[in-house]
Design a protein around this motif. Structure first.
Motif, PDB file in Angstrom:
ATOM      1  N   ASP A   1       0.825  -1.210   0.000  1.00  0.00           N
ATOM      2  CA  ASP A   1       0.000   0.000   0.000  1.00  0.00           C
ATOM      3  C   ASP A   1       0.863   1.267   0.000  1.00  0.00           C
ATOM      4  OD1 ASP A   1      -2.411   1.379  -0.100  1.00  0.00           O
ATOM      5  OD2 ASP A   1      -2.563   1.513   2.084  1.00  0.00           O
ATOM      6  N   VAL A   2       1.823   1.261  -0.942  1.00  0.00           N
ATOM      7  CA  VAL A   2       2.711   2.411  -1.136  1.00  0.00           C
ATOM      8  C   VAL A   2       2.757   2.733  -2.624  1.00  0.00           C
ATOM      9  CG1 VAL A   2       4.136   1.900   0.886  1.00  0.00           C
ATOM     10  CG2 VAL A   2       4.797   0.990  -1.355  1.00  0.00           C
ATOM     11  N   PRO A   3       3.211   3.924  -2.983  1.00  0.00           N
ATOM     12  CA  PRO A   3       3.353   4.263  -4.404  1.00  0.00           C
ATOM     13  C   PRO A   3       4.437   3.414  -5.079  1.00  0.00           C
ATOM     14  CG  PRO A   3       3.393   6.247  -3.052  1.00  0.00           C
ATOM     15  CD  PRO A   3       3.473   5.090  -2.121  1.00  0.00           C
ATOM     16  N   VAL A   4       4.298   3.219  -6.369  1.00  0.00           N
ATOM     17  CA  VAL A   4       5.293   2.486  -7.150  1.00  0.00           C
ATOM     18  C   VAL A   4       6.664   3.140  -7.000  1.00  0.00           C
ATOM     19  CG1 VAL A   4       5.978   1.885  -9.509  1.00  0.00           C
ATOM     20  CG2 VAL A   4       3.615   1.526  -8.773  1.00  0.00           C
ATOM     21  N   SER A   5       6.689   4.466  -6.940  1.00  0.00           N
ATOM     22  CA  SER A   5       7.960   5.179  -6.805  1.00  0.00           C
ATOM     23  C   SER A   5       8.682   4.810  -5.507  1.00  0.00           C
ATOM     24  CB  SER A   5       7.747   6.687  -6.885  1.00  0.00           C
ATOM     25  OG  SER A   5       6.904   7.125  -5.847  1.00  0.00           O
ATOM     26  N   THR A   6       7.935   4.518  -4.455  1.00  0.00           N
ATOM     27  CA  THR A   6       8.545   4.106  -3.189  1.00  0.00           C
ATOM     28  C   THR A   6       9.239   2.764  -3.350  1.00  0.00           C
ATOM     29  OG1 THR A   6       6.929   5.328  -1.885  1.00  0.00           O
ATOM     30  CG2 THR A   6       8.065   3.515  -0.770  1.00  0.00           C
ATOM     31  N   VAL A   7       8.619   1.840  -4.054  1.00  0.00           N
ATOM     32  CA  VAL A   7       9.223   0.521  -4.273  1.00  0.00           C
ATOM     33  C   VAL A   7      10.499   0.671  -5.100  1.00  0.00           C
ATOM     34  CG1 VAL A   7       8.878  -1.809  -5.184  1.00  0.00           C
ATOM     35  CG2 VAL A   7       6.979  -0.612  -4.082  1.00  0.00           C
ATOM     36  N   HIS A   8      10.471   1.523  -6.121  1.00  0.00           N
ATOM     37  CA  HIS A   8      11.682   1.784  -6.903  1.00  0.00           C
ATOM     38  C   HIS A   8      12.776   2.367  -6.006  1.00  0.00           C
ATOM     39  CE1 HIS A   8      10.501   0.774 -10.955  1.00  0.00           C
ATOM     40  NE2 HIS A   8       9.367   1.445 -10.820  1.00  0.00           N
ATOM     41  N   HIS A   9      12.394   3.280  -5.136  1.00  0.00           N
ATOM     42  CA  HIS A   9      13.350   3.892  -4.216  1.00  0.00           C
ATOM     43  C   HIS A   9      13.970   2.827  -3.303  1.00  0.00           C
ATOM     44  CE1 HIS A   9      15.041   7.082  -1.700  1.00  0.00           C
ATOM     45  NE2 HIS A   9      14.617   6.390  -0.661  1.00  0.00           N
ATOM     46  N   TRP A  10      13.148   1.949  -2.738  1.00  0.00           N
ATOM     47  CA  TRP A  10      13.658   0.867  -1.897  1.00  0.00           C
ATOM     48  C   TRP A  10      14.672   0.021  -2.655  1.00  0.00           C
ATOM     49  CZ3 TRP A  10       8.246  -1.192  -0.105  1.00  0.00           C
ATOM     50  CH2 TRP A  10       7.745  -0.383   0.922  1.00  0.00           C
ATOM     51  N   ALA A  11      14.337  -0.306  -3.888  1.00  0.00           N
ATOM     52  CA  ALA A  11      15.192  -1.199  -4.676  1.00  0.00           C
ATOM     53  C   ALA A  11      16.555  -0.564  -4.950  1.00  0.00           C
ATOM     54  CB  ALA A  11      14.505  -1.572  -5.987  1.00  0.00           C
TER      55      ALA A  11
ATOM     56  N   ARG B   1      17.937   2.232  -3.236  1.00  0.00           N
ATOM     57  CA  ARG B   1      18.622   2.722  -2.037  1.00  0.00           C
ATOM     58  C   ARG B   1      18.668   1.710  -0.900  1.00  0.00           C
ATOM     59  NH1 ARG B   1      18.869   8.899  -1.975  1.00  0.00           N
ATOM     60  NH2 ARG B   1      18.825   9.195  -4.216  1.00  0.00           N
ATOM     61  N   GLY B   2      17.949   0.608  -1.033  1.00  0.00           N
ATOM     62  CA  GLY B   2      17.900  -0.373   0.047  1.00  0.00           C
ATOM     63  C   GLY B   2      16.753  -0.080   0.998  1.00  0.00           C
ATOM     64  N   GLY B   3      16.529  -0.989   1.908  1.00  0.00           N
ATOM     65  CA  GLY B   3      15.489  -0.783   2.904  1.00  0.00           C
ATOM     66  C   GLY B   3      14.193  -1.507   2.605  1.00  0.00           C
ATOM     67  N   GLY B   4      14.043  -2.021   1.426  1.00  0.00           N
ATOM     68  CA  GLY B   4      12.825  -2.751   1.065  1.00  0.00           C
ATOM     69  C   GLY B   4      13.110  -4.225   0.928  1.00  0.00           C
ATOM     70  N   PRO B   5      12.147  -4.962   0.403  1.00  0.00           N
ATOM     71  CA  PRO B   5      12.352  -6.390   0.208  1.00  0.00           C
ATOM     72  C   PRO B   5      13.426  -6.649  -0.855  1.00  0.00           C
ATOM     73  CG  PRO B   5      10.263  -5.707  -0.755  1.00  0.00           C
ATOM     74  CD  PRO B   5      10.823  -4.522  -0.038  1.00  0.00           C
TER      75      PRO B   5
END
Length: 58
Positions: free
Chosen positions: A11-21, A23-27
């Motif tokens: 439940d986050v924007p697509v841009s947040t998932v790209h950012h995680w990928a 910069r780290g911090g996501g799955p």
């Protein structure tokens, strides 16, 4: 899973998932050609770990 799939599940924007990928911090993710993909089990494990960490910090 695609970036869009992960965004919907989290439940986050697509841009947040790209950012995680980037910069780290996501799955954990991997590239399949030019497309970023996520293993569903890794995403669920990351969500569960994140939930557990939030519970400890309260």
């Amino acid at each position: 899973m695609t970036v869009r799939d992960v965004a919907e599940v989290c439940d986050v924007p697509v841009s947040t998932v790209h950012h995680w990928a980037v910069r780290g911090g996501g799955p954990p993710s991997f590239k399949l050609g030019k497309h970023r993909r996520f293993d569903a089990e890794d995403v669920l494990a990351w969500i569960n770990t994140s939930k557990a960490a939030r519970g400890r910090s309260r």
